[in-house]
Design an enzyme around this catalytic site. Sequence first.
Site, PDB file in Angstrom:
ATOM      1  N   ARG A 164      -6.654  25.919  40.607  1.00  0.00           N
ATOM      2  CA  ARG A 164      -6.492  27.835  40.917  1.00  0.00           C
ATOM      3  C   ARG A 164      -5.474  28.292  41.695  1.00  0.00           C
ATOM      4  O   ARG A 164      -5.179  29.113  41.759  1.00  0.00           O
ATOM      5  CB  ARG A 164      -7.619  28.105  40.431  1.00  0.00           C
ATOM      6  CG  ARG A 164      -8.288  28.015  38.924  1.00  0.00           C
ATOM      7  CD  ARG A 164      -9.644  28.733  39.549  1.00  0.00           C
ATOM      8  NE  ARG A 164     -10.908  28.172  40.349  1.00  0.00           N
ATOM      9  CZ  ARG A 164     -11.910  27.031  40.161  1.00  0.00           C
ATOM     10  NH1 ARG A 164     -11.464  26.736  39.315  1.00  0.00           N
ATOM     11  NH2 ARG A 164     -12.208  26.788  41.393  1.00  0.00           N
ATOM     12  N   HIS A 168      -1.543  16.206  40.166  1.00  0.00           N
ATOM     13  CA  HIS A 168      -1.323  17.027  39.311  1.00  0.00           C
ATOM     14  C   HIS A 168      -1.000  18.020  39.857  1.00  0.00           C
ATOM     15  O   HIS A 168      -2.014  19.099  40.515  1.00  0.00           O
ATOM     16  CB  HIS A 168      -3.185  17.028  38.498  1.00  0.00           C
ATOM     17  CG  HIS A 168      -2.288  17.768  36.658  1.00  0.00           C
ATOM     18  ND1 HIS A 168      -2.264  19.168  37.167  1.00  0.00           N
ATOM     19  CD2 HIS A 168      -2.673  17.145  35.774  1.00  0.00           C
ATOM     20  CE1 HIS A 168      -2.084  19.278  35.885  1.00  0.00           C
ATOM     21  NE2 HIS A 168      -3.013  18.758  34.723  1.00  0.00           N
ATOM     22  N   TYR A 191      -2.823  24.241  37.854  1.00  0.00           N
ATOM     23  CA  TYR A 191      -2.672  24.261  36.289  1.00  0.00           C
ATOM     24  C   TYR A 191      -2.918  25.463  35.945  1.00  0.00           C
ATOM     25  O   TYR A 191      -2.267  26.283  34.490  1.00  0.00           O
ATOM     26  CB  TYR A 191      -4.129  23.488  35.367  1.00  0.00           C
ATOM     27  CG  TYR A 191      -5.615  23.973  35.555  1.00  0.00           C
ATOM     28  CD1 TYR A 191      -6.033  25.386  35.188  1.00  0.00           C
ATOM     29  CD2 TYR A 191      -6.218  23.326  36.072  1.00  0.00           C
ATOM     30  CE1 TYR A 191      -7.303  25.873  35.539  1.00  0.00           C
ATOM     31  CE2 TYR A 191      -8.039  23.568  35.978  1.00  0.00           C
ATOM     32  CZ  TYR A 191      -7.931  24.227  36.192  1.00  0.00           C
ATOM     33  OH  TYR A 191      -9.155  24.687  36.615  1.00  0.00           O
ATOM     34  N   HIS A 205       1.665  21.381  33.504  1.00  0.00           N
ATOM     35  CA  HIS A 205       1.939  21.405  31.566  1.00  0.00           C
ATOM     36  C   HIS A 205       2.757  22.510  32.382  1.00  0.00           C
ATOM     37  O   HIS A 205       3.508  23.682  32.893  1.00  0.00           O
ATOM     38  CB  HIS A 205       0.467  22.678  32.055  1.00  0.00           C
ATOM     39  CG  HIS A 205      -1.363  21.641  32.395  1.00  0.00           C
ATOM     40  ND1 HIS A 205      -2.063  22.062  32.079  1.00  0.00           N
ATOM     41  CD2 HIS A 205      -0.889  20.132  32.465  1.00  0.00           C
ATOM     42  CE1 HIS A 205      -3.060  21.561  31.817  1.00  0.00           C
ATOM     43  NE2 HIS A 205      -2.140  20.586  32.292  1.00  0.00           N
ATOM     44  N   GLU A 246       3.430  17.848  30.321  1.00  0.00           N
ATOM     45  CA  GLU A 246       2.126  17.022  29.967  1.00  0.00           C
ATOM     46  C   GLU A 246       2.357  17.920  28.169  1.00  0.00           C
ATOM     47  O   GLU A 246       2.562  18.520  28.357  1.00  0.00           O
ATOM     48  CB  GLU A 246       1.361  17.502  30.139  1.00  0.00           C
ATOM     49  CG  GLU A 246      -0.834  17.083  29.955  1.00  0.00           C
ATOM     50  CD  GLU A 246      -1.765  17.205  30.657  1.00  0.00           C
ATOM     51  OE1 GLU A 246      -1.204  17.614  32.144  1.00  0.00           O
ATOM     52  OE2 GLU A 246      -2.916  16.815  30.208  1.00  0.00           O
ATOM     53  N   ASP A 249      -1.049  13.414  26.434  1.00  0.00           N
ATOM     54  CA  ASP A 249      -2.747  13.614  27.002  1.00  0.00           C
ATOM     55  C   ASP A 249      -3.184  13.559  25.502  1.00  0.00           C
ATOM     56  O   ASP A 249      -3.049  14.352  24.447  1.00  0.00           O
ATOM     57  CB  ASP A 249      -2.881  14.919  27.327  1.00  0.00           C
ATOM     58  CG  ASP A 249      -4.566  15.271  27.774  1.00  0.00           C
ATOM     59  OD1 ASP A 249      -5.100  15.021  27.000  1.00  0.00           O
ATOM     60  OD2 ASP A 249      -5.393  15.751  28.584  1.00  0.00           O
ATOM     61  N   HIS A 266      -4.884  16.979  23.557  1.00  0.00           N
ATOM     62  CA  HIS A 266      -3.529  17.939  23.554  1.00  0.00           C
ATOM     63  C   HIS A 266      -2.972  17.756  22.033  1.00  0.00           C
ATOM     64  O   HIS A 266      -3.034  18.632  21.413  1.00  0.00           O
ATOM     65  CB  HIS A 266      -2.669  18.024  24.764  1.00  0.00           C
ATOM     66  CG  HIS A 266      -3.676  17.978  26.092  1.00  0.00           C
ATOM     67  ND1 HIS A 266      -2.789  18.616  27.157  1.00  0.00           N
ATOM     68  CD2 HIS A 266      -5.117  18.707  26.360  1.00  0.00           C
ATOM     69  CE1 HIS A 266      -3.982  19.168  28.294  1.00  0.00           C
ATOM     70  NE2 HIS A 266      -5.434  18.892  27.521  1.00  0.00           N
ATOM     71  N   HIS A 289      -2.927  10.508  29.685  1.00  0.00           N
ATOM     72  CA  HIS A 289      -3.793  11.140  29.648  1.00  0.00           C
ATOM     73  C   HIS A 289      -5.589  10.871  28.619  1.00  0.00           C
ATOM     74  O   HIS A 289      -4.571  11.273  27.274  1.00  0.00           O
ATOM     75  CB  HIS A 289      -4.214  12.349  30.290  1.00  0.00           C
ATOM     76  CG  HIS A 289      -4.101  13.456  31.382  1.00  0.00           C
ATOM     77  ND1 HIS A 289      -3.316  14.601  31.447  1.00  0.00           N
ATOM     78  CD2 HIS A 289      -3.470  12.369  32.716  1.00  0.00           C
ATOM     79  CE1 HIS A 289      -3.289  14.643  32.937  1.00  0.00           C
ATOM     80  NE2 HIS A 289      -3.412  13.438  33.483  1.00  0.00           N
ATOM     81  N   ASP A 343      -7.934  22.596  22.937  1.00  0.00           N
ATOM     82  CA  ASP A 343      -7.630  21.484  24.510  1.00  0.00           C
ATOM     83  C   ASP A 343      -8.960  22.104  24.790  1.00  0.00           C
ATOM     84  O   ASP A 343      -9.777  22.692  26.113  1.00  0.00           O
ATOM     85  CB  ASP A 343      -6.722  22.037  25.853  1.00  0.00           C
ATOM     86  CG  ASP A 343      -6.909  21.912  26.722  1.00  0.00           C
ATOM     87  OD1 ASP A 343      -7.759  20.691  26.968  1.00  0.00           O
ATOM     88  OD2 ASP A 343      -6.243  21.920  27.454  1.00  0.00           O
ATOM     89  N   HIS A 385     -12.044  18.835  26.437  1.00  0.00           N
ATOM     90  CA  HIS A 385     -12.273  17.752  26.396  1.00  0.00           C
ATOM     91  C   HIS A 385     -13.778  16.844  25.987  1.00  0.00           C
ATOM     92  O   HIS A 385     -14.385  18.317  26.325  1.00  0.00           O
ATOM     93  CB  HIS A 385     -11.566  16.937  27.553  1.00  0.00           C
ATOM     94  CG  HIS A 385     -10.101  17.675  27.961  1.00  0.00           C
ATOM     95  ND1 HIS A 385      -9.893  16.962  29.328  1.00  0.00           N
ATOM     96  CD2 HIS A 385      -9.155  17.998  27.548  1.00  0.00           C
ATOM     97  CE1 HIS A 385      -8.219  17.359  29.468  1.00  0.00           C
ATOM     98  NE2 HIS A 385      -7.997  17.806  28.286  1.00  0.00           N
ATOM     99  N   GLU A 390     -10.204  12.781  31.963  1.00  0.00           N
ATOM    100  CA  GLU A 390     -10.463  13.699  32.574  1.00  0.00           C
ATOM    101  C   GLU A 390     -10.973  13.962  31.701  1.00  0.00           C
ATOM    102  O   GLU A 390     -11.556  15.019  31.414  1.00  0.00           O
ATOM    103  CB  GLU A 390      -8.567  14.631  32.418  1.00  0.00           C
ATOM    104  CG  GLU A 390      -7.753  13.895  32.812  1.00  0.00           C
ATOM    105  CD  GLU A 390      -6.888  15.286  32.436  1.00  0.00           C
ATOM    106  OE1 GLU A 390      -6.303  15.264  31.297  1.00  0.00           O
ATOM    107  OE2 GLU A 390      -5.654  15.484  33.352  1.00  0.00           O
TER     108      GLU A 390
END
Length: 277
Positions: free
Chosen positions: A37, A67, A70, A107, A142, A176, A179, A211, A224, A226, A256
């Site tokens: 975050r 990564h 996000y 992203h 991504e 991904d 995605h 991913h 989105d 998973h 993920e």
Amino acid sequence: MGYLGCHLSSAGGYAAMCKTAAAIGADTFQFFTRNPRGGKAKALDPADAAVLAGEMAAGRLGPVIAHAPYTINPCSQDPRVREFALNTMADDLSRLELLPGALYNFHPGSHVGQGEEAGIALIAETLNQVLRPEEHTPVLLETMAGKGSEVGGTFESLRAILDRVERSDRMGVCLDTCHVHDAGYDIVGSLDGVLEEFDRVIGLSRLKAIHLNDSKNPRGARKDRHEVIGGGEIGLQALVAVVRHPALYHLPMVLETPNELPGYAAEIALLRKEAKA
Ligand code: FE
Ligand code: FE
Ligand code: ZN
């Protein structure tokens, strides 16, 4: 098959992730460069980084994926939000110089009402400031589900970003599976067709990582969410086909999925077994 691993917590540092990876049968992994975050990264420990760099150099680990948090948005309308993204990415990339062989994935962002064209231009502008000639880490866009005003839900939008980045030799793409499925690409019915389209629009040589996720939602849902491997709308066989595909054979593939370590270990073992079968 290529390198297979999963997302790991970076709380214990790089050497700890190498140990965890070995314990669960992974030969690559992904981690957040800092709190997902946002927020400050931990102080750099060069000796700790050297352990991971050594594992990659020795070939015991394939390329690992760092990564970006996000929550950064390189195409926000708010210049302060863009500047935060820029500073975060620049700091991440300068730290990653200690990890030769690693990849940096982010992203692309959400244009929030400005329109995709404007978003694409801002993302490229950010990258043009972030990519320093003296640094080395490949930077991956991504593929996104296209949720809300997310940029990156089509191969064309990623291509448009790449076209505007001056140092595009440093740029690649991370695909991904959840995605692209949620964005509408039919990887279940026609993986070859989707990869042909990727090649035509972006170029398969840009594809640097996968991913590997199942999806809770039907194709085109733009959600989105998973799901564990084999528990969702993509299904085990389609994901095994990704792992086995000759065009993807050399790539690091990272789970993920909603799992703790034992679940990840089981999925890695299952995919390795199915890929050989
Ligand atoms: Fe991601
Ligand atoms: Fe992902
Ligand atoms: Zn996702």
